[in-house]
Write a protein that holds these residues in place. Structure first.
Motif, PDB file in Angstrom:
ATOM      1  N   LEU A 122      -2.729   3.922  -2.547  1.00 16.18           N
ATOM      2  CA  LEU A 122      -2.831   3.002  -3.668  1.00 16.18           C
ATOM      3  C   LEU A 122      -2.575   1.603  -3.113  1.00 16.18           C
ATOM      4  CD1 LEU A 122      -3.244   2.756  -6.749  1.00 16.18           C
ATOM      5  CD2 LEU A 122      -0.743   2.693  -6.963  1.00 16.18           C
ATOM      6  N   ILE A 125      -7.456   2.734  -5.562  1.00 20.57           N
ATOM      7  CA  ILE A 125      -7.061   4.052  -5.087  1.00 20.57           C
ATOM      8  C   ILE A 125      -8.142   4.579  -4.146  1.00 20.57           C
ATOM      9  CG2 ILE A 125      -8.096   5.275  -7.054  1.00 20.57           C
ATOM     10  CD1 ILE A 125      -5.697   7.222  -6.914  1.00 20.57           C
ATOM     11  N   ARG A 150       0.844  -1.184   0.000  1.00 22.90           N
ATOM     12  CA  ARG A 150       0.000   0.000   0.000  1.00 22.90           C
ATOM     13  C   ARG A 150       0.878   1.232   0.000  1.00 22.90           C
ATOM     14  NH1 ARG A 150      -4.422   2.389   4.297  1.00 22.90           N
ATOM     15  NH2 ARG A 150      -2.528   2.913   5.459  1.00 22.90           N
ATOM     16  N   ALA A 154      -3.559   5.224 -11.754  1.00 22.94           N
ATOM     17  CA  ALA A 154      -4.885   5.450 -11.191  1.00 22.94           C
ATOM     18  C   ALA A 154      -5.012   6.903 -10.775  1.00 22.94           C
ATOM     19  CB  ALA A 154      -5.131   4.534  -9.991  1.00 22.94           C
ATOM     20  N   CYS A 180       3.128  10.140  -7.194  1.00 24.16           N
ATOM     21  CA  CYS A 180       1.806  10.748  -7.135  1.00 24.16           C
ATOM     22  C   CYS A 180       1.920  12.176  -7.653  1.00 24.16           C
ATOM     23  CB  CYS A 180       1.207  10.705  -5.740  1.00 24.16           C
ATOM     24  SG  CYS A 180       2.042  11.680  -4.496  1.00 24.16           S
ATOM     25  N   THR A 226     -13.156   7.461  -9.302  1.00 24.74           N
ATOM     26  CA  THR A 226     -11.854   6.863  -9.546  1.00 24.74           C
ATOM     27  C   THR A 226     -11.661   6.499 -11.012  1.00 24.74           C
ATOM     28  OG1 THR A 226     -12.703   4.684  -8.964  1.00 24.74           O
ATOM     29  CG2 THR A 226     -11.666   5.951  -7.205  1.00 24.74           C
ATOM     30  N   PHE A 248      -5.487  -3.070  -8.371  1.00 27.11           N
ATOM     31  CA  PHE A 248      -5.137  -1.900  -7.557  1.00 27.11           C
ATOM     32  C   PHE A 248      -6.400  -1.145  -7.183  1.00 27.11           C
ATOM     33  CE2 PHE A 248      -0.720  -1.248  -9.763  1.00 27.11           C
ATOM     34  CZ  PHE A 248      -0.362  -2.531  -9.385  1.00 27.11           C
ATOM     35  N   TRP A 301      -1.772   8.554  -9.531  1.00 23.85           N
ATOM     36  CA  TRP A 301      -0.565   7.757  -9.390  1.00 23.85           C
ATOM     37  C   TRP A 301      -0.059   7.402 -10.789  1.00 23.85           C
ATOM     38  CZ3 TRP A 301       2.236   6.800  -5.112  1.00 23.85           C
ATOM     39  CH2 TRP A 301       1.627   6.954  -3.871  1.00 23.85           C
ATOM     40  N   TYR A 335       7.049   4.696  -8.415  1.00 24.24           N
ATOM     41  CA  TYR A 335       5.674   5.168  -8.404  1.00 24.24           C
ATOM     42  C   TYR A 335       5.641   6.610  -7.894  1.00 24.24           C
ATOM     43  CZ  TYR A 335       3.891   0.538  -9.438  1.00 24.24           C
ATOM     44  OH  TYR A 335       3.593  -0.656 -10.066  1.00 24.24           O
ATOM     45  N   TYR A 337      -8.762   4.182 -13.572  1.00 26.06           N
ATOM     46  CA  TYR A 337      -7.662   3.217 -13.546  1.00 26.06           C
ATOM     47  C   TYR A 337      -7.086   2.997 -14.926  1.00 26.06           C
ATOM     48  CZ  TYR A 337      -9.185   2.057  -8.836  1.00 26.06           C
ATOM     49  OH  TYR A 337      -9.502   2.126  -7.502  1.00 26.06           O
TER      50      TYR A 337
END
Length: 117
Positions: free
Chosen positions: A81, A70, A19, A49, A96, A58, A68, A36, A94, A60
Motif C-alpha cells: 500500500l 495498492i 509504503r 483498499a 491487511c 483494485t 494511495f 487493507w 493499518y 479504494y
C-alpha cells in the motif's frame, strides 16, 4: 492457515509518504483478494483498499482515492500500500486481511502509521 505480517508503518510528517507491506505465509496462498483496513483510536474500522489476487483489479475507499495505491507481487506473496500526500487524519493502525472467498477470514497484527502536522 494463513499468517499475515504487516510492516512499513512509522512516523511521517504531513505531505510525506509511506509504503506498507503485507506478506503472507502458511499453506499455498491463493486468496480471492487482499485488503487493507485501518482503525484510529475511538473510531470504527475503515476500508482502505483491496486487490484481487487473480487479475489485480483494485478497489479504494473514499479516503484513499487519488493518494494511495495498492499493488501485489504474487511471487513474494506480498501486497503493498503506497500512501502519498499523507494527512494527520490518516493516523491509524493499518491491517491487511484476506480470505479464500469474498470474506476476510485472516488478519494481520497491524502496523501503526502516525502522521504529524
Amino acid at each position: 492457515q494463513v499468517q499475515l505480517v504487516e510492516s512499513g508503518g512509522g512516523l511521517v510528517q504531513a505531505g510525506g509518504s509511506l509504503r506498507l507491506s503485507c506478506t503472507a505465509s502458511g499453506r499455498t496462498f491463493n486468496p480471492y483478494r487482499v485488503g487493507w483496513f485501518r482503525q484510529a483510536p475511538g473510531k470504527e474500522r475503515e476500508f482502505v483498499a483491496a486487490i484481487r489476487w487473480s487479475g489485480s483489479r483494485t478497489y479504494y475507499g473514499d479516503s484513499a482515492k487519488g493518494r494511495f495505491t495498492i499493488s501485489r507481487d504474487t511471487a513474494k506473496n506480498t501486497v503493498y500500500l503506497q500512501m502519498n500526500s499523507l494527512k494527520p487524519e490518516d493516523t491509524a493502525v493499518y491491517y491487511c486481511a484476506t480470505g479464500a472467498a469474498a470474506s476476510y477470514d485472516y488478519w494481520g497484527q497491524g502496523t501503526q502509521v502516525t502522521v504529524s502536522s
